[in-house]
Design an enzyme around this catalytic site. Sequence first.
Site, short mmCIF file in Angstrom:
data_model
loop_
_atom_site.label_atom_id
_atom_site.label_comp_id
_atom_site.label_asym_id
_atom_site.label_seq_id
_atom_site.Cartn_x
_atom_site.Cartn_y
_atom_site.Cartn_z
N LYS A 114 0.83 -1.22 0.00
CA LYS A 114 0.00 0.00 0.00
C LYS A 114 0.86 1.27 0.00
O LYS A 114 0.61 2.18 -0.77
CB LYS A 114 -0.94 0.04 1.22
CG LYS A 114 -1.97 -1.07 1.25
CD LYS A 114 -3.02 -0.84 2.32
CE LYS A 114 -2.49 -0.88 3.74
NZ LYS A 114 -2.05 -2.21 4.20
N ARG A 167 -10.30 0.61 8.02
CA ARG A 167 -9.90 -0.76 8.33
C ARG A 167 -11.05 -1.56 8.95
O ARG A 167 -10.86 -2.74 9.26
CB ARG A 167 -8.73 -0.74 9.32
CG ARG A 167 -7.35 -0.84 8.65
CD ARG A 167 -6.33 -0.79 9.77
NE ARG A 167 -5.07 -1.42 9.45
CZ ARG A 167 -3.99 -0.75 9.05
NH1 ARG A 167 -4.03 0.54 8.87
NH2 ARG A 167 -2.87 -1.40 8.85
N ARG A 217 10.82 -5.82 5.48
CA ARG A 217 10.67 -4.39 5.80
C ARG A 217 11.17 -4.13 7.23
O ARG A 217 11.79 -3.11 7.50
CB ARG A 217 9.21 -3.97 5.65
CG ARG A 217 8.98 -2.49 5.93
CD ARG A 217 7.57 -2.08 5.59
NE ARG A 217 6.58 -2.76 6.44
CZ ARG A 217 5.27 -2.70 6.24
NH1 ARG A 217 4.78 -2.02 5.25
NH2 ARG A 217 4.45 -3.32 7.06
N ARG A 259 10.74 -0.95 11.85
CA ARG A 259 9.40 -0.74 12.39
C ARG A 259 9.12 -1.76 13.47
O ARG A 259 9.25 -2.96 13.24
CB ARG A 259 8.37 -0.88 11.26
CG ARG A 259 7.60 0.38 11.00
CD ARG A 259 6.65 0.19 9.87
NE ARG A 259 5.41 -0.45 10.30
CZ ARG A 259 4.27 -0.37 9.61
NH1 ARG A 259 4.24 0.30 8.48
NH2 ARG A 259 3.20 -0.98 10.04
N ARG A 277 -1.26 -9.15 13.11
CA ARG A 277 -1.82 -8.11 12.22
C ARG A 277 -2.57 -8.75 11.06
O ARG A 277 -3.60 -8.24 10.63
CB ARG A 277 -0.70 -7.20 11.71
CG ARG A 277 -0.24 -6.22 12.77
CD ARG A 277 1.13 -5.66 12.48
NE ARG A 277 1.19 -4.90 11.27
CZ ARG A 277 2.31 -4.72 10.54
NH1 ARG A 277 3.44 -5.30 10.92
NH2 ARG A 277 2.27 -3.99 9.47
P1 AMP Z 1 -0.10 0.72 8.98
O1 AMP Z 1 1.09 1.59 8.90
O2 AMP Z 1 -1.24 1.23 8.12
O3 AMP Z 1 0.20 -0.73 8.72
O4 AMP Z 1 -0.63 0.81 10.49
C1 AMP Z 1 0.15 0.35 11.58
C2 AMP Z 1 -0.75 0.11 12.79
O5 AMP Z 1 -1.42 1.33 13.16
C3 AMP Z 1 -1.88 -0.90 12.57
O6 AMP Z 1 -1.44 -2.22 12.76
C4 AMP Z 1 -2.89 -0.44 13.63
O7 AMP Z 1 -2.50 -0.87 14.92
C5 AMP Z 1 -2.76 1.07 13.60
N1 AMP Z 1 -3.69 1.66 12.61
C6 AMP Z 1 -3.36 2.32 11.44
N2 AMP Z 1 -4.46 2.71 10.78
C7 AMP Z 1 -5.52 2.29 11.52
C8 AMP Z 1 -6.94 2.35 11.35
N3 AMP Z 1 -7.49 2.91 10.26
N4 AMP Z 1 -7.72 1.81 12.33
C9 AMP Z 1 -7.18 1.24 13.42
N5 AMP Z 1 -5.86 1.12 13.62
C10 AMP Z 1 -5.03 1.64 12.70
#
Ligand code: AMP
Length: 191
Positions: A14, A91, A130, A136, A147
Amino acid sequence: MLNIVIFGAPGSGKGTQSDKLIDHYKLFHISTGDVLRDNIRRGTELGKTAKGYIDQGQLVPDELIINILAQVLDENKDKASEGVIFDGFPRTIPQAEALEQLLADRGTQIDAVVGLEVPEDELIKRILLRGQQSGRSDDNEETARKRLDTYHNQTSPLKAYYEKQGKYLAIDGLGSIDGIFDLIKKALDNR
Ligand code: AMP
């Protein structure tokens, strides 16, 4: 104006494809994950709350993340005038419903959902790679598997939700970065 959701499991590409879409369509990028990580770095209250969920591979509660999104939209009205790419949001179904309302209140809507489809074993491989490169904290095997479970339980139903609206564009997310981007451009331009 083009508002896109980039959708897919963790590790589906993404962020990488968002960068290319932003350049090509001059979109404003909203990544809720980036907003949360920035808050963690700055040690804000939001960051402290979010870190607990992120490190467990769980989602931050809907109400919290929806408020953040509304705030980011309102703070960036000018930059978002050509359109927005939503990365990592929505999400959950309630988040998708809230997004529809937030955009309707601002006289706009989601035009397309770009769904990057990647097999599970490849997702784990990419997340671990990654993790080695970016450090991260949630890119370790245990959290990655949680996840992915969270994705299957709470996020994947959004595919059917957007298919019903005729907005879901299925993209084969296996291949070269440029090859996948070509598929996305074709799907968007041929809608
Ligand atoms: P990402 O960078 O999009 O993979 O997000 C990393 C983490 O942030 C996710 O595993 C969630 O814990 C939290 N997170 C990011 N976006 C959301 C969302 N829209 N709703 C809930 N948690 C989120």
